[in-house]
Structure formats: C-alpha cells, structure tokens
Design an enzyme around this catalytic site. Structure first.
Site: not given
Ligand code: PLP
Ligand code: PLP
Lengths: 384, 130, 384, 130
Positions: D33, D102
């Site tokens: 990712c 994030c």
C-alpha cells in the site's frame, strides 16, 4: 470587404476580450497538469475547481455535479448514450423531439442500432414541442427523455419545466440540450426540473472546444472515454485548464449582464423583424413569439437560402440558412420541415442571430441589404 | 469554397428571365432538393439563337444555369446536345463535389428544352399534315 | 519559492510562445465557425485544412487521414473502441500490453464488458514488450493490437515496426498510442507499419485539450460522438480552430528542431543520471538504454515517491512519481510493477522528464537537491 | 492539497528514529500500500515518557506519525489508547479523503506498540512467577 456584420451567433460567437484575458495566464504561465501534486500542478487544480464552483453557482447545483467536456456535442452524447447504456436493464425506450440538434438526434438513432427503440415528439407550426403528444409516447420501458431548451434555428423556447415535471412523475431521466439557452434563459437546474443539461462554450463568447455537462448526483452515465480519474472518470483526459477558466468566466459575464443584453437585443430583433416585414413581401416567420431574444428566422418564399447567404456575404453580412452545424448535407432543415413548412419555404429560410456586440446601425444596414438581395434573387427565380 | 468564375456568374448571371414565345422549354429539378431550373430556347434553322433561364437554387445552380446558357447560345441543336455537365463544371473552374449535381441539372435542362422543341416541331408537322 | 525547475514534461509541457502566437488570431479575430459558408467561416475552414496538411506531412500520410480530437485519451478511445466495435463480426479478441496508458488499458477492459476478450503482452525487466509473447497471444479471432510507442513513465521505446509487421501479416488492425513519441521519435506512419496512431498536443508544447488521430483510409471506427459532419463524422463537434492551428504549429516546431533537441536533452539526461548514480546509493534504474531522450526514471529504494516529490517541490523542482495521469488512485504504478519490481521499489520510483527548455544549471541544481532530499527521507524510513 | 500543519510536520517531523531498548514496538502497514510505520514507546509508571517512529510512506503518513507521537508523549496508557485517528487528522488541519488511512495507520501503530508493551509486561510477570 469593408463592413463586417456578424449575425450568426447561434453558429458561434466572438470570444469576449475579458474571457481571452482570463485564460492567458493558464495558457502561458500556469501550465501545470492539474493532476500533478507539486505547486504548479495545484495552481492549475485550483483554477479548475474554482471554475467548477462558478459554473455551479449559475446552475444552482453542487460543484461536484458540474463536468467539463470537449464540446456541446460531447456533453449531449455523454448524457444520451451514457444514461441509456447504463440503465438499459430498466427499459430500452427513449423519447426525443423532432427539432433536436444532430448531436442528440444522431445519438438516439445510433442507440437504435444497439437495441434501443425511440419515438419522436412532434412540434406545432410554431416549432414548439407538443407536450400532449410527447406524453402519449411514454411507455413503461421509457428510460430517457431528451428535449432541447431553445432551438438553434428558430430560437423557439421549449416547455422544459413542464416536461421535467412529467419525467419526474414517471421516474424517467430527463436531459436538456441547453446549448442555445446559455446567456439568454435561466440555467437553474432545479427550476428547470432537469437531471442533465448540456452547454457549449462557443455559443456564449468562450472558445470552441469546451463543453459543460450538469448531471445530478446519483446518475452515472457510462462514459464515452475510459482512462484516468479526471472529472470523476465521467470524462477522463488532462483538463483543458485555459478553456475551463474561459468557459466559467464567459458564463459569469453572460449572466452578470443578462438584463442589459435582453433589453438591447430584444429591441434590435424587433427592429430587424419590422424592417424586413415592411420592406419585403412574401415572407414567412419561422420564429415564434416565445423565443430567445437573439434569434429571428425568416423564409423568403421563392428563393433559396444559400444564394441569399452568399449575396449578403458580399456585403460583409454573416447569416446562416438551416443550421451551420448541418451544412455538408444538402437536405432542407429538419427543424423547419418539422414545423410543417414545404420544401421551398424550408430551403428559403434565413437565420439572423444577434449578440451583445450587435448595433442598431448594423441592423439598419442589414435590412437594406437583405431587401436588395432578395429582390435581385427573386428576379432569377421561377417563383415570383 | 466556390471558384471566382462561379461567384462572377452568380453575381451577374447571364441570360436571366422568362422568354416570350420560346421554341422549347425545359423544366428540371424539384424544390425538395432545393433546385429548380427552367430553360427557354429560341431555335432558328437548327441554331439556338436565344436562350434564357429561371432558377430557384443555390449559388452553384445559378452559376451553372448562367454558364450553360452562355455555352449553347449560337450553337446548333446537335452541338448543344453534346454539351456535358463536366464541361460546364470545368468552365466554371470546378464545383465542390456536393454541388456537381447542379451542373447535371443544367445539362438536363438544356436536353429537356431541346426535346420540347423537337416535340413541338413534330406537332407542328402533324398539324400541317392534317 | 524563487527557483522553478520543471522536470515533468511527460505529464504536460509549457506551451511554446510561437505556438501561442500562432493561435491568437483564431481566438480573437477569425472566430468564424468552419462550417459556415461566408468569408469569416471559410477563413477558419482554411486554417483547419491547412493545419491538417501540415500534420499529414509530418506523419507522411494523406491529409484526409488526419483527425483532430479533444485529447490523447479521446484519440486512443476512438481507435480502440471504435475499431473493435466496428469489426466485431470479424473477431472479438484484442491484444494490448501491460504498460499501456489507462486510456488504452481501461478502454480494453471496458470492451470486455461488451463481449470482447483480451490478452496482455508482458514486458521484460527493461520495460520493453516481449514480442514473442505477444505473438503467442494471437488467435484467429484477434482483430486489434494496441501497443504504445514510448512509455510515459520509463520512456522505454517499444518495437512498433516489428509488431506492425506481424499485425499486417495476420491482417490484424494495429494502433499505437504515440503520445510520448511526438517530438522525440519519427511519426512516419508508413515506416512504423501502423493503421492508427494517437497524439496529444500538450505533450509537445501545444495546449491541453487537443488530440490527433491518424487512421488509414478504409478503417472506419464507430465514432464515440454522433452529431454533425465535422471531421468526416469521425469526431463531430464545432472545430477548436485555435488549438488545431496550435497543435499543427507545435508539431512542426518539434520536428523542425528535433536534432538540436535530441543532442541537448540526451546530454542533460546523461548528466542527471551520472550525477544521481554517483551521489546516491541504493537506487534502481527503471529507464532502459532504448528510451526517448528526455525521460529518466529511477527508484530510490526504501523511500516513497510522494514524499520525494513534495520535498523537491519545496525547492521548486517538479517531478512525478508513477504517472501523473494515474494519481487519484493509491496503487503503485502498474508500469514499474509490470517490469517485475517489488512494491517498495515501485512506490519509490521518480520520473524526471526534460524538455527543450531544460538547462544544464537546472540539472545540476536538481542533482544536488535530490541528494539531500533522499538522505533526509531515508533517515525517517525503517529501510535504510 | 495538504494543510500547512501537515506540511510543517512533514518538513520537520518530530520524534524520528529507532529507539534503544523500547518498552513496546508497533509495526503496521505494508509496502504494497506504500505505507509502513514502526512506533517505539518507552513506558514508566503507566506513562509514555518517550516515543519515536520510523515511516516509509507519503507526506500524510510521515506527518501523521509525527503528530501522533507528539500527542501521546507524556500521556498515560489509557489516554493514549483513547486517541482516535479522527483527532490526529483534525489536529493536522485535515487530510485529503484518500489519505485518511494514514491517520488510521498511526492510531493502529500506537495501539500495537501498547499491546506489545503489555505483552512484554505480562511475560516479565510470568518470568518473575516462575
Ligand atoms: C502515453 C499516454 N497516452 C495517453 C495520454 C492521455 O492524453 P490526454 O491527457 O491528452 O488525454 C497520456 C497522458 O496523459 C499519455 O502519456
Ligand atoms: C442546440 C445545439 N446543441 C449542440 C450543439 C453542438 O455544440 P458543439 O459545436 O460545441 O459540439 C450546437 C451547436 O453546434 C447546438 O446549437
């Protein structure tokens, strides 16, 4: 040719100086790709999103429902083909009108080859869609109605609100080709009851090659292009930043000054109409009262339009016969024919379309020249 | 889009108008296509001494009428019948492909007018016989 | 930010001043619609047809085989979808490559929903299509092969002539997305053995929003848009005259000065490569020797591209990571992955793409800043 | 695209680096990712007295790591566990929708580090018992 009188603003318009100025920065300096993450790219991104907001505020919709395309034709095609193809499992029937621009008509005809069926709503002698007839064409499998806002040849304003209401009741998607309505009529999509609406920049003093598509959130046409994530994938391609800025600016200007434009052009159109009617016999008005303020379409019986057009060009006057967009074919205008006029009358139709740059002096000059040109060509004609 | 010669003939077409007492008349085209042409000829001793036309149509139709009538004036019937639309278009400095049919129309108009003239002559002969 | 070093010319380019000048006349004064018959319209028509001739002379083809579109994406879509749909009765199988731009890849994937099948030719570690593998994918029902000319991310030049020969032998239509080849490699369609070729103006110093499609006479893709007779109905819409003039001018300039551009940019690219290789450890070259002269793609192992990009932006340096055209997704570049690199390496890939405006001083400045940025970010990373 | 605070933290991230003898370590994300984060904590008397991180990832990942470690420094274990990714994103002046993951990663990193600390404590106790 000294004089230049441009009366073909339904074909295309002069780009406004203010509009040219607004875009130059993005043509020359802020040339970044809006998909790029660094500053130069993000400056371009801001310009695009800011333009989207400006357009949305005129359409009275959310910015996310505004899409920039490459033309009016493209917007029409995305709306008509995209929605038909996406929702074909709901039904395969489409309704449109006899006076649509080819961008809609030919799209619908093409869909017929993909298994769709369609019906065409008639117009009256005034060139306005017969809503009762349209209503009678609705079937359970009707998924899409597409009717234009104002006709490009006659200027006739169509009953969009009313058709929109009917479409909503029956849960049919409703698209309007509003290309000829921009800057002349309200584009408030909520008031108009439309699910989708198409515009073309070059009809309101932005450049050619930029279109706008409004589509309500929740409608997901199958795109014509596949590619990147631009325009929410509805229309992938690196964004034409200068033209996007230009089209938003042009739309803003058009509505900023609309009252002034309406007053002036209505007056000039009436002056042109009166001047021609008084001075030239055997004419037929193709523009109804309920029409956009810049358009006047008249048939000069017994003579053919192209010869009028070229004769006026000698005097620096630009007009069109039939639709400029359909030249290249030799058929009489499908719009004038749909109004029940005979072939000779259709071939003799001339469209005068004004803009904010048109002056009274130009109108008087035009009346004078049309008179002499028609007289001269009638002398050659077997129909007097 | 049009040659200079086409525009010249369109601006100032020659041989325009209805003719009094023509020897033959040819009417071709139809308004559906946007073109209609009437050709009038006067024939004396097998020679086309006068010719005129009336045209409803585009620039190319009017210019073709003008050029064609110019070309056959003073010609014999046979010479006139030999005129092809290609020749008319060439003399006009060419026509756009979509407009070539206008020169065909003019050629047909002349042929029709001559046919009409011959029919009338035939009839006259028959009348004289009776 | 004082300094500005633009090294993202594969994403988009600065419009050449000469190009801007060439189009202004058509933006401001000669605004007629090329379909209009009067003088103002015919002036625009001449400009369009003259531009078509100029492009044709560079492609070594007939002007009638050159079509102006609204973008590279649009050209790709017309070619791929248009030909597949038109000739589906001949066969339903398509071959493309693993490193195509999304404009081709997503078009092919979309066609799969319409009943087509497809196979993807592999590339080697150098990012160059494996012709033997491609050949092995050909079936009797293969109707179309689409392989790009030069890859946008790595610059790798693909064996188009060779694939073209194979396609011709098997009577399979062959399209190349030559968007990244323009101004760098020959566009002679006869030499390249291609039936169709796509270009995008904004990759060679013309504006964004103009594309070119070459298609050989006799191939008739089903158009994406239906409408008027413009561009032989292959691409109806009122012609974007200013951009058409601009794109022809830009192409002419690109090939007029190509020797000079090649010499200078080859030198600068080598300088950049040497500078980075010498000063920074643990890197991986993603650009093979056989590549376009302006592109250098390098993976900085252990760190991620976006953080490099933003750090360089602080110094006014514009580069990209993965393809700018594919941002908006969070996936690692499918191009670098196809070359067999692992995810970390793919995420750390940075593309430097030069143009004729790039200077030696800019390259030296860039080497210096890349060095310090990579060092700084590596300090934060768990992979040293 | 990024807020000023995000850019500030990215430019000068706080609490960077590997920690010697941490009380707990959390490793989250995966390079597929494009994000990987290691959080180190030092705990004394149930209070996080020191924290640091190492991150492979984008601007948002680095800024989230920096902000999150700032926020839990000096906090009790319970306070640190109560920290939500939403709070981190808010403190950063917002994150683009595509980058919200994030901040989730940072939250997860902290939780993982605390879990690791607790496991070690458990093990220590067990060792003492034996
Ligand atoms: C190889 C390639 N093909 C197609 C495109 C699409 O071109 P456009 O942005 O004009 O649609 C691009 C770049 O965006 C590209 O690099
Ligand atoms: C009503 C209408 N719809 C669509 C179009 C097509 O717009 P464009 O030329 O931008 O494709 C036009 C004019 O050309 C038009 O008048």
């Amino acid at each position: 040719m000294e004089k230049s009188v441009y009366l073909d603003n339904n074909a295309t318009t002069k780009v406004d100086k203010e509009v040219v100025e607004s875009m130059m920065k993005y043509l020359k300096d802020d040339y970044g790709n809006p998909s790029s993450l660094y500053t130069l790219g993000q400056n371009a991104r801001s310009a695009v999103e800011d333009s989207r907001k400006r357009v949305a505020s005129i359409l009275n919709c959310e910015p996310r429902d505004v899409f920039f395309t490459g033309s009016g034709t493209e917007s029409d095609n995305i709306a008509v083909k995209g929605v038909a193809r996406r929702y074909k499992n709901k039904g395969n029937h489409i309704i449109t009108s006899a006076i649509e621009h080819h961008a809609v008509l030919k799209s619908v005809e093409h869909l017929a080859k993909e298994g769709f069926t369609y019906d065409i709503a008639k117009v009256g002698e005034d060139g306005i869609v017969d809503v009762d007839h349209l209503k009678s064409l609705i079937k359970p499998e009707t998924i899409l109605i597409s009717v234009m806002y104002a006709n490009n040849e006659t200027g006739a304003i169509q009953p969009i609100e009313e058709i929109g209401k009917i479409a909503k009741e029956r849960e049919i998607y409703f698209h309007t080709d509003a290309v000829q309505g921009a800057g002349k009529l309200t584009l408030d999509v909520k008031k108009l009851n439309v699910d989708m609406l198409s515009l073309s920049g070059h009809k309101f003093h932005a450049p050619k090659g930029i279109g706008i598509l409004y589509k309500r959130t929740g409608i997901n046409p199958i795109p014509l292009f596949h590619g990147g994530h631009h325009e929410l994938s509805v229309r992938p391609s690196t964004e034409n930043v200068p033209y996007i800025v230009a089209v938003a600016k042009a739309l803003e200007i058009a509505y900023r000054d609309i009252d002034e434009h309406r007053a002036k052009q209505t007056m000039l159109k009436e002056r042109l109409k009166a001047g021609i009617t008084k001075n030239i016999g055997n004419i037929l008005l193709n523009t109804p009262d309920n029409s956009v303020f810049n358009t006047l379409n008249i048939s000069f019986v017994g003579i053919e339009g192209e010869s009028i057009l070229f004769s006026l060009d000698e005097f620096g006057i630009a007009v069109s016969t039939g639709s400029a967009c359909t030249s290249g074919s030799l058929e009489a205008s499908h719009v004038i024919m749909a109004m029940g006029r005979d072939h000779t009358t259709s071939h003799g139709s001339v469209r005068f379309s004004l803009s904010k740059y048109t002056t009274e002096e130009e109108i008087d000059y035009t009346i004078d020249k049309v008179k002499s040109v028609v007289e001269k060509i009638r002398k050659i004609s077997p129909y007097k | 889009m049009y040659s200079q010669t086409v525009m010249d003939h369109f601006r100032n077409p020659h041989n325009v108008g209805k003719m009094e007492n023509p020897s033959g008349v040819g009417k071709v085209g139809n308004p559906q296509c946007g073109d209609e042409m009437i050709i009038y000829i006067k024939v004396e001793n097998n020679v086309i001494t006068d010719v005129s036309f009336e045209t409803f149509g585009c620039v190319a139709a009017i210019a073709s009428s003008s050029m064609t009538t110019d070309l056959i004036k003073g010609k014999t019937i046979e010479e006139a019948l030999a005129l092809s639309n290609k020749e008319v278009a060439d003399k006009l400095g060419g026509l756009p492909p979509l407009k070539m049919h206008c020169s065909v129309l003019a050629e047909d108009g002349i042929k029709m007018a001559i046919e009409d003239y011959r029919k009338r002559e035939e009839e006259k002969k028959n009348e004289q016989k009776i």
